[in-house]
Design a protein around this motif. Structure first.
Motif, PDB file in Angstrom:
ATOM      1  N   ASP A  71       0.814  -1.214   0.000  1.00 45.08           N
ATOM      2  CA  ASP A  71       0.000   0.000   0.000  1.00 45.08           C
ATOM      3  C   ASP A  71       0.851   1.270   0.000  1.00 45.08           C
ATOM      4  OD1 ASP A  71       0.997  -0.197   2.558  1.00 45.08           O
ATOM      5  OD2 ASP A  71      -0.825   0.531   3.517  1.00 45.08           O
ATOM      6  N   GLY A  72       2.158   1.135  -0.160  1.00 41.53           N
ATOM      7  CA  GLY A  72       3.029   2.303  -0.198  1.00 41.53           C
ATOM      8  C   GLY A  72       3.613   2.697   1.144  1.00 41.53           C
ATOM      9  N   GLY A  73       3.291   1.978   2.201  1.00 42.27           N
ATOM     10  CA  GLY A  73       3.804   2.290   3.528  1.00 42.27           C
ATOM     11  C   GLY A  73       5.017   1.443   3.873  1.00 42.27           C
ATOM     12  N   LYS A  74       5.391   1.463   5.144  1.00 39.03           N
ATOM     13  CA  LYS A  74       6.511   0.666   5.635  1.00 39.03           C
ATOM     14  C   LYS A  74       6.108  -0.028   6.933  1.00 39.03           C
ATOM     15  CE  LYS A  74      10.396   3.340   3.714  1.00 39.03           C
ATOM     16  NZ  LYS A  74      10.988   2.232   2.936  1.00 39.03           N
ATOM     17  N   GLN A  75       6.602  -1.232   7.106  1.00 39.42           N
ATOM     18  CA  GLN A  75       6.408  -1.977   8.340  1.00 39.42           C
ATOM     19  C   GLN A  75       7.770  -2.302   8.936  1.00 39.42           C
ATOM     20  OE1 GLN A  75       3.598  -3.415  10.072  1.00 39.42           O
ATOM     21  NE2 GLN A  75       2.390  -1.937   8.925  1.00 39.42           N
ATOM     22  N   GLU A  76       7.870  -2.164  10.245  1.00 40.38           N
ATOM     23  CA  GLU A  76       9.103  -2.506  10.949  1.00 40.38           C
ATOM     24  C   GLU A  76       8.838  -3.763  11.775  1.00 40.38           C
ATOM     25  OE1 GLU A  76      11.081  -0.185  14.393  1.00 40.38           O
ATOM     26  OE2 GLU A  76      11.987   0.598  12.547  1.00 40.38           O
ATOM     27  N   CYS A  77       9.549  -4.834  11.444  1.00 36.81           N
ATOM     28  CA  CYS A  77       9.317  -6.124  12.083  1.00 36.81           C
ATOM     29  C   CYS A  77      10.571  -6.573  12.838  1.00 36.81           C
ATOM     30  CB  CYS A  77       8.948  -7.176  11.042  1.00 36.81           C
ATOM     31  SG  CYS A  77       7.499  -6.772  10.038  1.00 36.81           S
ATOM     32  N   CYS A  88       5.372  -6.953  14.173  1.00 35.23           N
ATOM     33  CA  CYS A  88       5.388  -5.963  13.086  1.00 35.23           C
ATOM     34  C   CYS A  88       4.490  -4.784  13.446  1.00 35.23           C
ATOM     35  CB  CYS A  88       4.901  -6.577  11.776  1.00 35.23           C
ATOM     36  SG  CYS A  88       6.026  -7.807  11.069  1.00 35.23           S
ATOM     37  N   LYS A  89       4.942  -3.589  13.098  1.00 37.48           N
ATOM     38  CA  LYS A  89       4.168  -2.378  13.320  1.00 37.48           C
ATOM     39  C   LYS A  89       4.568  -1.349  12.266  1.00 37.48           C
ATOM     40  CE  LYS A  89       7.484  -0.564  16.698  1.00 37.48           C
ATOM     41  NZ  LYS A  89       7.682  -0.120  18.103  1.00 37.48           N
ATOM     42  N   PRO A  90       3.716  -0.365  12.006  1.00 38.46           N
ATOM     43  CA  PRO A  90       4.072   0.662  11.027  1.00 38.46           C
ATOM     44  C   PRO A  90       5.361   1.369  11.405  1.00 38.46           C
ATOM     45  CG  PRO A  90       1.745   0.786  11.571  1.00 38.46           C
ATOM     46  CD  PRO A  90       2.360  -0.175  12.538  1.00 38.46           C
ATOM     47  N   ALA A  91       6.225   1.571  10.440  1.00 40.03           N
ATOM     48  CA  ALA A  91       7.508   2.234  10.692  1.00 40.03           C
ATOM     49  C   ALA A  91       7.328   3.741  10.728  1.00 40.03           C
ATOM     50  CB  ALA A  91       8.519   1.855   9.616  1.00 40.03           C
TER      51      ALA A  91
END
Length: 279
Positions: A81-87, A107-110
């Motif tokens: 979706d164009g976002g980033k996730q930080e896992c 995992c959570k939004p970066a």
């Protein structure tokens, strides 16, 4: 007192009664089996990412000597979706047993910046205006179309003819809002094959004069089973239905609006509204 030691099959010395402290290593040293376990865990969380080389996205990589190794690291992933996730991951690996166990994954939004508010609550990202035609709005728009057509009483697909006032916000996931105008298609039925179809696939009738206006909110949380949580509310802008050509209202307009709001009902034509009211 004798100090007992044994030599592991992979050529490392382990001290009985204790484990080695974590040490930083290069991402290239993460074994293929650990990377594969990471991919499988991301699939279980339904996280759709676009990166092809997970090692290239790894940082803060640490390895701890146990009965084998425990690998700890962070992945920053670009999502569909164009976002980033930080896992963050913690994976136990024993090569000689071909044993891999994911002990921790989160995992959570970066890039979320939290500001503390009164009462101990936190606000994530602020609301930002967005381009309704951007790629990141295609999936949320399709979910909004699905939601509206599931509510619809029409035999034909309600197709989005215009999308305006789009915003995005980083929350626990990503939150999208948009205003969507719908008209009835003359080529597509309201069935499972067309539930998310857009304007190009299901054009409206050439004679369509009625437009339904909705305000939609779509929350994308890829770690949830359903991924999307959608809510669309109809904005009533059409004139109240009348009997004949005179000025006598069929019913009290406010009551009808309350009925629509309570039961989330909408109709593709004024005749549909009149029929419902007569019934």
């Amino acid at each position: 007192m004798k100090l007992l030691i044994f030599v592991g099959l992979v050529g490392h010395v382990f001290c009985v009664g204790g484990f080695g402290s974590p040490g930083s290593i290069a991402a290239s040293e993460i074994p293929d089996q650990v990377i594969e376990a990471t991919k499988q865990e991301l699939q279980k969380q339904n996280l759709v990412y676009t990166d092809t080389d997970l090692r290239a996205q790894a940082s803060n990589v640490q390895r701890q000597v146990v009965a084998g190794y425990i690998y700890k690291y962070t992945l920053t992933l670009n999502t569909a979706d164009g976002g980033k996730q930080e896992c963050t991951f913690k994976i136990w690996y024993k090569e000689w047993e071909k044993f891999v166990q994911v002990q921790q994954s989160d995992c959570k939004p970066a890039g979320i910046v939290k500001r503390q508010l009164g009462g101990g609550h936190f606000l994530a990202g602020g609301v930002s205006a967005a381009d309704c035609n951007s790629d990141k709005f295609q999936a949320p728009l399709q979910e909004a179309v699905r939601h509206v057509n599931m509510m619809s009483n029409s035999m034909f697909h309600m197709t989005p003819v215009q999308v305006t006032k789009c915003t995005s916000q980083v929350v626990a996931g990503a939150k999208y809002t948009m205003n969507v105008d719908f008209q009835q298609s003359e080529t597509c039925m309201n069935d499972k094959d067309h539930m998310t179809s857009l304007l190009a696939d299901c054009p409206p009738s050439n004679s369509a004069t009625h437009t339904d206006h909705f305000q939609c909110t779509v929350v994308y949380a890829p770690w949830h089973k359903t991924q999307y949580e959608t809510d669309c509310k109809m904005v009533q802008t059409q004139p109240k239905p009348k009997f004949g050509n005179d000025e006598h209202d069929l019913c009290h307009g406010g009551m009808f609006k309350d009925f629509q709001k309570k039961h989330q009902k909408f109709y593709s034509t004024e005749e549909g509204k009149v029929s419902q009211l007569i019934l």
